[in-house]
Design a protein around this motif. Structure first.
Motif, mmCIF file in Angstrom:
data_model
loop_
_atom_site.group_PDB
_atom_site.id
_atom_site.type_symbol
_atom_site.label_atom_id
_atom_site.label_comp_id
_atom_site.label_asym_id
_atom_site.label_seq_id
_atom_site.Cartn_x
_atom_site.Cartn_y
_atom_site.Cartn_z
ATOM 1 N N THR A 1 0.855 -1.179 0.000
ATOM 2 C CA THR A 1 0.000 0.000 0.000
ATOM 3 C C THR A 1 0.893 1.231 0.000
ATOM 4 O O THR A 1 1.757 1.364 0.871
ATOM 5 N N ASP A 2 0.700 2.106 -0.977
ATOM 6 C CA ASP A 2 1.483 3.344 -1.006
ATOM 7 C C ASP A 2 0.963 4.291 0.059
ATOM 8 O O ASP A 2 -0.240 4.427 0.252
ATOM 9 N N GLU A 3 1.893 4.954 0.730
ATOM 10 C CA GLU A 3 1.530 5.884 1.787
ATOM 11 C C GLU A 3 2.112 7.262 1.474
ATOM 12 O O GLU A 3 2.960 7.396 0.599
ATOM 13 N N GLN B 1 5.920 2.971 2.042
ATOM 14 C CA GLN B 1 5.026 1.876 1.652
ATOM 15 C C GLN B 1 4.732 1.000 2.861
ATOM 16 O O GLN B 1 5.596 0.783 3.704
ATOM 17 N N LEU B 2 3.494 0.504 2.896
ATOM 18 C CA LEU B 2 3.103 -0.448 3.924
ATOM 19 C C LEU B 2 3.051 -1.823 3.261
ATOM 20 O O LEU B 2 2.340 -2.021 2.278
ATOM 21 N N ARG C 1 6.317 -1.085 7.652
ATOM 22 C CA ARG C 1 6.345 0.131 6.849
ATOM 23 C C ARG C 1 7.786 0.425 6.464
ATOM 24 O O ARG C 1 8.686 0.351 7.297
#
Ligand SMILES: [Zn+2]
Length: 76
Positions: free
Chosen positions: A13-15, A20-21, A31
């Motif tokens: 998942t982009d943060e 990134q997660l 993370r």
């Protein structure tokens, strides 16, 4: 994507701020900071030591999400 630690299939998942997660069934949730992601182009994690540290972080911080940033990254 492939997990940055074990290389198995993982969810990314982009943060914000370029981090990134990563949710890996083997390594758990962690993370990775944007700076470390840049360094990953040229370096590799020390898999065994990094996994131990993620485990320690989760116990110490009582969280599921461990952090890999420029302070916690352990390079091979
Ligand atoms: Zn993994």
């Amino acid at each position: 994507m492939k997990c940055y630690l074990c290389g198995l299939e993982a969810q990314k998942t982009d943060e914000p701020h370029g981090s990134q997660l990563i949710d890996c069934s083997d390594c758990g949730i962690y993370r990775v900071s944007g700076l470390v992601l840049k360094e990953l182009g040229a370096k590799r994690f020390n898999f065994a030591m990094m996994r131990d540290d993620l485990h320690r972080q989760r116990q110490f911080n009582a969280t599921l999400v461990a952090e890999i940033n420029t302070e916690t990254a352990i390079w091979a």
